[in-house]
Design an enzyme around this catalytic site. Structure first.
Site, PDB file in Angstrom:
ATOM      1  N   THR A 131       0.756  -1.111  -0.441  1.00 59.02           N
ATOM      2  CA  THR A 131      -0.045  -0.006  -0.176  1.00 59.02           C
ATOM      3  C   THR A 131       0.336   1.483  -0.165  1.00 59.02           C
ATOM      4  O   THR A 131       2.003   1.275   0.748  1.00 59.02           O
ATOM      5  CB  THR A 131      -0.537  -0.110   1.549  1.00 59.02           C
ATOM      6  OG1 THR A 131      -1.619   1.713   1.367  1.00 59.02           O
ATOM      7  CG2 THR A 131      -0.147  -0.376   2.545  1.00 59.02           C
ATOM      8  N   ASP A 132       0.309   2.646  -0.725  1.00 51.97           N
ATOM      9  CA  ASP A 132       1.206   3.695  -0.488  1.00 51.97           C
ATOM     10  C   ASP A 132       0.671   3.610   0.923  1.00 51.97           C
ATOM     11  O   ASP A 132       1.901   5.330   1.439  1.00 51.97           O
ATOM     12  CB  ASP A 132       0.295   4.802  -1.026  1.00 51.97           C
ATOM     13  CG  ASP A 132      -1.608   4.966  -1.372  1.00 51.97           C
ATOM     14  OD1 ASP A 132      -2.052   4.556  -0.521  1.00 51.97           O
ATOM     15  OD2 ASP A 132      -1.837   6.451  -1.487  1.00 51.97           O
ATOM     16  N   GLU A 133       0.046   3.644   1.588  1.00 51.04           N
ATOM     17  CA  GLU A 133      -0.088   4.196   3.573  1.00 51.04           C
ATOM     18  C   GLU A 133       1.306   3.520   3.954  1.00 51.04           C
ATOM     19  O   GLU A 133       1.328   4.483   4.745  1.00 51.04           O
ATOM     20  CB  GLU A 133      -0.776   3.482   3.633  1.00 51.04           C
ATOM     21  CG  GLU A 133      -1.967   3.660   3.375  1.00 51.04           C
ATOM     22  CD  GLU A 133      -3.896   3.197   4.342  1.00 51.04           C
ATOM     23  OE1 GLU A 133      -3.596   3.421   5.313  1.00 51.04           O
ATOM     24  OE2 GLU A 133      -4.683   3.207   3.294  1.00 51.04           O
ATOM     25  N   TYR A 156      -2.388  -0.703  10.775  1.00 48.16           N
ATOM     26  CA  TYR A 156      -2.176  -1.196   9.125  1.00 48.16           C
ATOM     27  C   TYR A 156      -1.104  -1.151   8.666  1.00 48.16           C
ATOM     28  O   TYR A 156      -0.458  -1.588   8.260  1.00 48.16           O
ATOM     29  CB  TYR A 156      -3.280  -0.419   8.812  1.00 48.16           C
ATOM     30  CG  TYR A 156      -3.286  -1.344   7.417  1.00 48.16           C
ATOM     31  CD1 TYR A 156      -3.580  -2.395   6.634  1.00 48.16           C
ATOM     32  CD2 TYR A 156      -3.314   0.339   5.859  1.00 48.16           C
ATOM     33  CE1 TYR A 156      -3.340  -2.435   6.021  1.00 48.16           C
ATOM     34  CE2 TYR A 156      -3.361  -0.672   5.062  1.00 48.16           C
ATOM     35  CZ  TYR A 156      -3.015  -1.273   4.735  1.00 48.16           C
ATOM     36  OH  TYR A 156      -3.214  -2.345   3.404  1.00 48.16           O
ATOM     37  N   LYS A 160       2.082  -2.997   7.199  1.00 52.66           N
ATOM     38  CA  LYS A 160       2.493  -3.518   5.540  1.00 52.66           C
ATOM     39  C   LYS A 160       3.759  -2.767   5.081  1.00 52.66           C
ATOM     40  O   LYS A 160       4.675  -2.932   4.653  1.00 52.66           O
ATOM     41  CB  LYS A 160       1.658  -2.305   4.556  1.00 52.66           C
ATOM     42  CG  LYS A 160       0.164  -2.878   5.074  1.00 52.66           C
ATOM     43  CD  LYS A 160       0.076  -4.406   4.782  1.00 52.66           C
ATOM     44  CE  LYS A 160       0.109  -4.563   3.203  1.00 52.66           C
ATOM     45  NZ  LYS A 160      -0.098  -6.208   2.346  1.00 52.66           N
ATOM     46  N   ASN A 255     -11.893  13.671   0.604  1.00 54.54           N
ATOM     47  CA  ASN A 255     -13.566  12.759   1.236  1.00 54.54           C
ATOM     48  C   ASN A 255     -15.050  13.014   0.804  1.00 54.54           C
ATOM     49  O   ASN A 255     -15.719  13.071   0.545  1.00 54.54           O
ATOM     50  CB  ASN A 255     -13.416  11.992   2.514  1.00 54.54           C
ATOM     51  CG  ASN A 255     -12.277  10.975   2.568  1.00 54.54           C
ATOM     52  OD1 ASN A 255     -11.570  11.234   1.835  1.00 54.54           O
ATOM     53  ND2 ASN A 255     -11.505  11.353   4.249  1.00 54.54           N
TER      54      ASN A 255
HETATM   55  P1  NAD Z   1      -9.666  -7.318   1.770  1.00 53.61           P
HETATM   56  O1  NAD Z   1      -9.268  -7.435   3.280  1.00 53.61           O
HETATM   57  O2  NAD Z   1     -10.218  -7.564   0.838  1.00 53.61           O
HETATM   58  O3  NAD Z   1      -9.057  -9.191   1.426  1.00 53.61           O
HETATM   59  C1  NAD Z   1      -8.491  -9.812   2.389  1.00 53.61           C
HETATM   60  C2  NAD Z   1      -7.697 -11.475   1.946  1.00 53.61           C
HETATM   61  O4  NAD Z   1      -6.696 -12.083   2.832  1.00 53.61           O
HETATM   62  C3  NAD Z   1      -8.919 -11.855   2.745  1.00 53.61           C
HETATM   63  O5  NAD Z   1      -9.843 -12.759   1.788  1.00 53.61           O
HETATM   64  C4  NAD Z   1      -9.170 -12.833   3.875  1.00 53.61           C
HETATM   65  O6  NAD Z   1     -10.000 -13.774   4.532  1.00 53.61           O
HETATM   66  C5  NAD Z   1      -7.072 -12.890   3.433  1.00 53.61           C
HETATM   67  N1  NAD Z   1      -6.961 -13.028   5.355  1.00 53.61           N
HETATM   68  C6  NAD Z   1      -6.637 -12.349   5.439  1.00 53.61           C
HETATM   69  N2  NAD Z   1      -5.651 -12.867   6.698  1.00 53.61           N
HETATM   70  C7  NAD Z   1      -5.103 -14.077   6.119  1.00 53.61           C
HETATM   71  C8  NAD Z   1      -4.812 -15.406   6.962  1.00 53.61           C
HETATM   72  N3  NAD Z   1      -3.524 -14.926   7.885  1.00 53.61           N
HETATM   73  N4  NAD Z   1      -4.316 -15.919   5.841  1.00 53.61           N
HETATM   74  C9  NAD Z   1      -5.222 -16.085   4.805  1.00 53.61           C
HETATM   75  N5  NAD Z   1      -5.932 -15.024   4.373  1.00 53.61           N
HETATM   76  C10 NAD Z   1      -6.042 -14.124   4.916  1.00 53.61           C
HETATM   77  O7  NAD Z   1      -8.061  -6.715   1.766  1.00 53.61           O
HETATM   78  P2  NAD Z   1      -8.377  -6.148  -0.091  1.00 53.61           P
HETATM   79  O8  NAD Z   1      -8.544  -4.343  -0.162  1.00 53.61           O
HETATM   80  O9  NAD Z   1      -8.593  -7.359  -1.386  1.00 53.61           O
HETATM   81  O10 NAD Z   1      -6.639  -6.052  -0.386  1.00 53.61           O
HETATM   82  C11 NAD Z   1      -5.548  -6.871  -0.554  1.00 53.61           C
HETATM   83  C12 NAD Z   1      -3.988  -6.470  -0.481  1.00 53.61           C
HETATM   84  O11 NAD Z   1      -3.667  -5.350  -0.847  1.00 53.61           O
HETATM   85  C13 NAD Z   1      -3.408  -6.304   1.193  1.00 53.61           C
HETATM   86  O12 NAD Z   1      -2.856  -7.110   0.609  1.00 53.61           O
HETATM   87  C14 NAD Z   1      -3.208  -4.254   0.904  1.00 53.61           C
HETATM   88  O13 NAD Z   1      -3.344  -4.700   2.241  1.00 53.61           O
HETATM   89  C15 NAD Z   1      -3.611  -4.156   0.075  1.00 53.61           C
HETATM   90  N6  NAD Z   1      -4.214  -2.537  -0.767  1.00 53.61           N
HETATM   91  C16 NAD Z   1      -5.103  -2.465  -0.838  1.00 53.61           C
HETATM   92  C17 NAD Z   1      -5.515  -1.269  -0.830  1.00 53.61           C
HETATM   93  C18 NAD Z   1      -6.989  -0.891  -0.646  1.00 53.61           C
HETATM   94  O14 NAD Z   1      -7.829   0.376  -1.298  1.00 53.61           O
HETATM   95  N7  NAD Z   1      -8.003  -1.832  -0.996  1.00 53.61           N
HETATM   96  C19 NAD Z   1      -4.879  -0.632  -1.479  1.00 53.61           C
HETATM   97  C20 NAD Z   1      -3.776  -0.394  -1.665  1.00 53.61           C
HETATM   98  C21 NAD Z   1      -2.876  -2.268  -0.818  1.00 53.61           C
HETATM   99  P1  TYD Z   2     -10.552   4.058   4.127  1.00 59.99           P
HETATM  100  O1  TYD Z   2     -12.304   3.315   3.282  1.00 59.99           O
HETATM  101  O2  TYD Z   2     -11.001   3.399   5.614  1.00 59.99           O
HETATM  102  O3  TYD Z   2      -9.535   3.762   3.330  1.00 59.99           O
HETATM  103  P2  TYD Z   2      -8.069   3.892   3.955  1.00 59.99           P
HETATM  104  O4  TYD Z   2      -8.271   4.775   5.826  1.00 59.99           O
HETATM  105  O5  TYD Z   2      -7.314   3.739   4.047  1.00 59.99           O
HETATM  106  O6  TYD Z   2      -7.579   5.015   3.247  1.00 59.99           O
HETATM  107  O7  TYD Z   2     -10.874   5.383   4.482  1.00 59.99           O
HETATM  108  C1  TYD Z   2     -10.796   6.028   3.097  1.00 59.99           C
HETATM  109  C2  TYD Z   2     -10.660   7.680   3.737  1.00 59.99           C
HETATM  110  O8  TYD Z   2     -12.814   8.021   4.296  1.00 59.99           O
HETATM  111  C3  TYD Z   2     -10.269   8.212   4.594  1.00 59.99           C
HETATM  112  O9  TYD Z   2      -9.737   9.539   4.709  1.00 59.99           O
HETATM  113  C4  TYD Z   2     -11.327   7.610   6.388  1.00 59.99           C
HETATM  114  C5  TYD Z   2     -12.354   8.312   5.239  1.00 59.99           C
HETATM  115  N1  TYD Z   2     -13.995   7.691   5.909  1.00 59.99           N
HETATM  116  C6  TYD Z   2     -14.469   8.796   7.158  1.00 59.99           C
HETATM  117  O10 TYD Z   2     -14.277   9.196   6.358  1.00 59.99           O
HETATM  118  N2  TYD Z   2     -16.112   7.852   7.500  1.00 59.99           N
HETATM  119  C7  TYD Z   2     -15.491   5.779   7.604  1.00 59.99           C
HETATM  120  O11 TYD Z   2     -16.876   5.943   8.275  1.00 59.99           O
HETATM  121  C8  TYD Z   2     -14.891   5.627   6.957  1.00 59.99           C
HETATM  122  C9  TYD Z   2     -14.409   4.397   6.933  1.00 59.99           C
HETATM  123  C10 TYD Z   2     -13.699   6.185   6.176  1.00 59.99           C
END
Ligand code: NAD
Ligand code: TYD
Length: 348
Positions: A131-133, A156, A160, A255
């Protein structure tokens, strides 16, 4: 011989789109999806590919090192695309230990198994999806580049960042072939309705309040999930070993502006009077340590691998809204049970 690729977290949001892309684009690969099926993992996300000959699902926990070692011995994977993670910042604030176990310990278990099974690592690849975070929080200007120093600020992002460091350390110490990508906020179908967009879409459908943290002036860069999956495909096949690629949407939104746009689109989609959804906006106490702004400079992947987002945001958002409106049973299924308790506690 088919190339055997382990995708972890394939039943989650991004993982399910990656599994679909790889199983349908590469009939010559054998895709093994390993997922623990936490609250965020749902096999319903993969109904359309579950019977494909080149696909297999295995339920398991990456924290269980014996299980992971046995799996690597059995399948002799050629590549790993590691997405399994605890992924929600709010949950990392209330329960950081789950994040350390899955995101750090789980990743190191996979690295150990790959290191021990891959000999000189020729034609193997460990791809860590991150993630970019990890770069922390920006002010009003500037962008995250691949060499921006790490400065994670939430449990989180700290977990990562730690797993990214372990991947690079295994590359440096044991010559494990790896790539890492750091992506901005994803949106699209199958995202669990605790993240901003699906939570707010669902709340608007249900006429519930839209809980905006702080003043709502926090900025995120949004990317359609399929474009992320396509970037992962490019990096997996054409990325330089040992390199990092930033992935982003060139699409920054405060947001509150995003939420107001969503409200307008939802009013139209639900045939409600203009302004109806906006009335649900409720400013609530800020998230502790809330990162102000994320913005990715994605020019490296654009220039070196020819990747760019394919979808305009307006179209992506409309497609996402349509998907949630047409998949009400999916929302009901994934939010039944444990999630109800979480929701009540989070927004009491
Ligand atoms: P998600 O929470 O939707 O899915 C995570 C998956 O991992 C789920 O299917 C869960 O069952 C599985 N999992 C969790 N713990 C596990 C374990 N101990 N063993 C095996 N499986 C397990 O997450 P996502 O949003 O699809 O993100 C996927 C990846 O991409 C993550 O590594 C996240 O850090 C990264 N990422 C997400 C975003 C985003 O915006 N969602 C952005 C950048 C990077
Ligand atoms: P989120 O989807 O949790 O992603 P991230 O924190 O990883 O960027 O949140 C996106 C943005 O929206 C973040 O600035 C937090 C804000 N947010 C709210 O204002 N209310 C909410 O209920 C949630 C879940 C997020």
């Amino acid at each position: 011989m088919k190339r055997k690729i382990l995708i972890t977290g394939g039943a989650g949001f991004i993982g399910s789109h990656v599994v679909r892309l790889f199983t349908t684009q590469y009939p010559n690969y054998h895709i093994i999806n390993l997922d623990k099926l936490t609250y965020a993992g749902n096999l319903e996300n993969l109904k359309d590919v579950e019977n494909l000959e080149n696909y297999k699902f295995i339920k398991g926990d990456i924290v269980d090192s014996d299980f992971i070692n046995t799996l690597f011995d059995k399948y002799d994977f050629d590549g790993v695309i590691h997405l399994a993670a605890e992924s929600h910042v709010d949950r990392s604030i209330t329960n950081p230990m789950d994040f350390i176990m899955t995101n750090v310990v789980g990743t190191v278990n996979l690295l150990n198994a790959a290191k021990n099974n891959w000999g000189n690592g020729k034609n193997k690849l460990f791809y860590h999806v991150s993630t970019d975070e990890v770069y922390g929080s920006l002010g009003d200007t500037g962008y995250f580049l691949e060499d921006t120093p790490y400065d994670p600020k939430s449990p989180y992002s700290a977990s990562k960042a730690s797993s990214d460091h372990f991947v690079r350390a295994y590359g440096n110490t044991f010559s494990l072939p790896y790539v890492i990508s750091n992506c901005s906020n994803n949106y699209g179908p199958n995202q669990f309705p605790e993240k901003l967009l699906p939570l707010f879409i669902n709340n608007i459908i249900e006429n519930r309040e839209l809980p905006v943290y702080g003043d709502g002036k926090f900025t995120r860069d949004w990317l359609y999930v399929l474009d992320h999956a396509i970037a992962i495909d490019k990096i997996f096949h054409k990325g330089k070993i040992g390199d990092t690629y930033n992935i982003g949407g060139f699409n920054e939104w405060k947001n509150i502006d995003l939420i107001e746009l969503l409200c307008e689109k939802m009013d139209a989609a639900l045939n409600r009077e203009r302004g109806t959804s906006k009335k649900l906006i409720t400013f609530i106490k800020d998230r502790p340590g809330h990162d102000k702004r994320y913005a990715i400079d994605a020019n490296k992947i654009k220039n070196e691998l020819g990747w760019e987002p394919s979808l305009q945001f307006d179209e992506g958002l409309s497609k996402t809204i349509d998907w949630y409106l047409n998949n009400k049973s999916w929302i009901n299924n994934v939010t039944s049970g444990e999630y109800q308790k979480y929701y009540k506690q989070q927004y009491k």
